[in-house]
Write a protein that holds these residues in place. Sequence first.
Motif, short mmCIF file in Angstrom:
data_model
loop_
_atom_site.label_atom_id
_atom_site.label_comp_id
_atom_site.label_asym_id
_atom_site.label_seq_id
_atom_site.Cartn_x
_atom_site.Cartn_y
_atom_site.Cartn_z
N SER A 472 -68.12 30.98 18.19
CA SER A 472 -66.83 31.12 18.95
C SER A 472 -66.73 29.96 19.97
O SER A 472 -65.70 29.76 20.55
N LYS A 473 -67.99 29.38 20.31
CA LYS A 473 -67.81 28.50 21.60
C LYS A 473 -67.41 27.00 20.75
O LYS A 473 -66.93 26.02 21.46
N ARG A 476 -63.13 23.70 18.69
CA ARG A 476 -62.69 22.55 17.67
C ARG A 476 -63.04 22.39 16.32
O ARG A 476 -62.49 21.38 15.49
N LEU A 477 -63.94 23.39 15.71
CA LEU A 477 -64.17 23.49 14.40
C LEU A 477 -62.90 24.00 13.75
O LEU A 477 -62.55 25.22 13.70
N THR A 478 -62.52 23.37 12.78
CA THR A 478 -61.11 23.69 11.71
C THR A 478 -61.42 23.73 10.36
O THR A 478 -60.69 24.14 9.59
N GLU A 479 -62.60 22.95 9.97
CA GLU A 479 -62.80 22.77 8.59
C GLU A 479 -64.26 23.29 8.16
O GLU A 479 -65.20 22.75 8.86
N LEU A 480 -64.64 24.12 7.22
CA LEU A 480 -65.71 24.69 6.67
C LEU A 480 -66.20 24.40 5.45
O LEU A 480 -64.94 24.73 4.65
N TYR A 481 -67.17 23.86 4.96
CA TYR A 481 -67.48 23.75 3.47
C TYR A 481 -68.77 24.61 3.43
O TYR A 481 -69.93 24.70 3.88
N LEU A 482 -68.76 25.50 2.49
CA LEU A 482 -69.62 26.57 1.91
C LEU A 482 -70.22 26.22 0.56
O LEU A 482 -69.59 26.61 -0.35
N TYR A 483 -70.88 25.14 0.28
CA TYR A 483 -71.32 24.97 -1.16
C TYR A 483 -72.59 25.64 -1.52
O TYR A 483 -73.61 25.33 -1.07
N HIS A 484 -72.62 26.75 -2.45
CA HIS A 484 -73.52 27.55 -2.73
C HIS A 484 -74.23 28.27 -1.57
O HIS A 484 -75.30 28.12 -1.43
N HIS A 491 -69.04 40.11 13.88
CA HIS A 491 -67.52 40.37 13.98
C HIS A 491 -67.02 39.42 14.71
O HIS A 491 -65.84 38.82 14.78
N VAL A 492 -67.57 38.98 15.78
CA VAL A 492 -66.87 38.18 17.01
C VAL A 492 -66.52 36.86 16.06
O VAL A 492 -65.85 36.09 16.21
N ALA A 493 -67.74 36.34 15.42
CA ALA A 493 -67.57 35.19 14.70
C ALA A 493 -66.11 35.23 13.51
O ALA A 493 -65.75 34.31 13.41
N PHE A 494 -66.08 36.39 13.17
CA PHE A 494 -65.02 36.46 12.14
C PHE A 494 -63.71 36.47 12.74
O PHE A 494 -62.76 35.92 12.23
N VAL A 495 -63.50 37.11 13.96
CA VAL A 495 -62.30 36.90 14.80
C VAL A 495 -62.00 35.46 15.06
O VAL A 495 -60.83 35.18 14.96
N PHE A 496 -63.09 34.79 15.46
CA PHE A 496 -62.77 33.41 15.81
C PHE A 496 -62.31 32.44 14.52
O PHE A 496 -61.46 31.72 14.56
N THR A 520 -59.74 37.16 4.03
CA THR A 520 -58.71 38.03 5.03
C THR A 520 -58.65 36.91 6.17
O THR A 520 -58.31 37.37 7.37
N LEU A 521 -58.96 35.63 5.87
CA LEU A 521 -58.51 34.83 6.88
C LEU A 521 -57.19 34.43 7.03
O LEU A 521 -56.67 33.49 6.49
N LYS A 522 -56.39 35.01 8.08
CA LYS A 522 -54.99 34.95 8.07
C LYS A 522 -54.29 33.57 8.43
O LYS A 522 -53.40 33.20 8.14
N GLY A 523 -55.43 33.00 9.04
CA GLY A 523 -55.10 31.54 9.75
C GLY A 523 -55.17 30.42 8.89
O GLY A 523 -54.99 29.26 9.29
N LEU A 524 -55.91 30.51 7.56
CA LEU A 524 -56.38 29.75 6.75
C LEU A 524 -54.94 28.69 5.96
O LEU A 524 -54.10 29.46 5.62
N LEU A 525 -55.06 27.61 6.37
CA LEU A 525 -53.92 26.69 5.61
C LEU A 525 -54.55 26.12 4.23
O LEU A 525 -53.55 26.09 3.35
#
Length: 815
Positions: A472-473, A476-484, A491-496, A520-525
Amino acid sequence: MLSITEACSLNEDQSSFKTLKPWWDVLMDYLVVLMLMVSIFSGTLLIYKDNMLCLPMGDDPPNASAGTKNPAAFSSSDPPTPEPGAAASGSGAARPAPTTSAEPVKGGHSTNLDYQQYIYISRVCYQKALPWYSKYSPYLALMTSLILMVSSNFWFKYPKTSSKIEHFISILRKCFESPWTTKALSETACQNSEEAPRRLKSCPSRVLDRSGDEATSPCSFQGEAPFDMSEASSTTILDRKDGEQAKALFEKIRKFRAHTEDTDLIYKVYVGQTVFKVVKFLLILGYISCFVGSITFKHICKPDIQNLTGYSVFFCTHNLAFIVQKLLITYMVLVCLYGLVGIYTLFWIFSQSLREYSFEKVREESSFSDIPDVKNDFAFLLHMADQYDQLYSKRFAIFLSAVSENKLREMNLNYEWTYEKLRQHVSRDASGRLELQLFMLPGLPRAVFQMIDLEVLKLELIPDVKLPSKISKMSRLTELYLYHCPAKVEHVAFVFLKDHLKVLHIKFTDIDEIPLWVYTLKGLLELHLSGNLSSVNNKVIALESLKELKNLKVLTIKSNLTKIPSTIVDLASHLSKLTIQNDGSKLIILNNLKKMANLRELELHHCELQKIPHAVLNLTSLQTLDLKSNGIQTVEELEGFHHLRRLTCLKLWHNSITFIPPAIGVIQNLEQLFLSHNRIECLPNDLFSLLKLRHLDLSNNLISIIPQGIGQLELLHSFSVSSNKIEALPSQLFKCIKLKALHLGNNKLSCLLAEVGELTYLTSLELKGNSLESLPLEIGLCPLLKKSGLIVEDALFDTLPSDVKERLTEPEFAR
């Protein structure tokens, strides 16, 4: 002479083997040593003291025969009376009577035998009258003792088992002495102490894995050991060397387990040697009990030497008969004890299943719930180690736990990947954003969450990804790659992430690798998925519901679909771009596309479409249609495109189109048309009625003539007809005065018209691969064209005058 010390050394195993020697094997080894001592002592006596003493008898006993013993015929109270002067010498022979005596001495009679004759008779009778078991039983006992000694340690020496046993003992001892084992057990003991409930209450955060709704304490992930390496006390902190050694142990145990769980050879060899020892015990007991009672002190000897001595019957005594008999009785007692222990061993072997080993007690005591049960040789070796000390298996179990291994890897990871090292891997992507890519790490370093200025985080092939509340600190993180990388989040991280994450890329092999919290990521574009979603065993692999992604605008699916997933209907009201990239699988069912009325961009790549899908005609809001690499041969469906009034970009490249129908003219708002890499031979005049066309790509086709109507495209900015069969250019082409890029390479042009100088906006001109002999001087009149934008052979460029070449090479600001 073989000393007792040397004999005992024959039974000494390597000290490392004692871990696999239960109490019965140790006892049997001691019994074998005692048997060796008895047999060696008996044999030594026979070597130095074994002799017979024989005296002549005046008359042959009535029941005696040569080579037999008849102790009942002579009692100790009525022995034959030898000559008084014949006494036993130091060598065991009787001394002869003096020959000068004229009268026999009272109590005896003269034999007229000299000393050498007594020695000769004793030697002959030793071989003739003494039974073999009186002479060789000590040596037989020695041989059987050595056989029992070898059989007791055969499984340690047999080539096909010794290597496995040595490897196991080496690993077992390293695990027992490893600082990591002590640390894991001490942390577990701390967890089970009275303070554990208070520590658990102090962890209010929850963990979300694939469920997204269920919350658990981060201090106790499911299937993990409850200790936290990051909070370890200073007394149990491992240095890097110990951590690397423990990491190597995990790998060795994994390979050893795979090598030993497939066979039960060690078990069979141990059972075989135990059965052999019991059978050998029965044989030894059988033959010793038969002749031990027949060993006597008195023997009758009838050598065929009467013509030499004048006597045919001799009475002999075996001087070691008594002690040999007692030693054999002692040996037989030891053998009986040995056999009883062997029988107990067989009972222990067959009374329980030694090819299965459960760590149930260890799991209960140490809270390691993921320790697997083992079988076959691996299980048998652990059973044997338990007979020595059960603490070995308890400490060994730490290295069978996957959670323990993950914790160790996490610790080593944090040692190696410090904040400074991570900073060295930070770069900027094409958009100028700070990006960090981590590849094939055992986990996610804690220092990552100290990089608060990071904007893009790429994680690939990391099996254990946990996103703690510290993320949560990273505001500026807006894009995440999870390859395998199946990731778990607190929970706190999920809210962030729900509020800040805008773009998510997931590559998977199994759909279960997609964490459920993603849905459930409501803010995902933007959501980009890449993995297997085809049907297996008639069961369709389906995505979870996407209805919670209320702000999703872009969805990309790289898979091998046969139909459009029904879950994308949940996004019908707000999805603006849908991309499906198939791996050559034919996309058959496209009915769900009809419901995507608000879709603006549609890309269907490698879907094996033979024609343009009719479902596309219902997408009235569509602006971009990309049907790349589908094998499309005809495009007659273009007649219905008059409904797609907002369509501005049409990409039909990399197909098998041979003809462009006149219906292409109905798409009046088209601005970009890509028809490259097809088999088009001619162009219809209706194509040039698309007056809003800005980009036209006809490269890699079979076109030979460019129609004069191209001059109508006054707004054309980019025109590409490279890799065709064009021999001449129409003059009307140069009326497209807004052209910025003109690609004419790899054709059959022999000249370039001087009107090229009228293209005042031209910045890129490709002419390479033609039959040009020279370039027009007017090419220097293109004010924005530079040498870097002029793609032509060097020899052809050198045909230009020097002033034109200078004009093309001088910087733009100098003009």
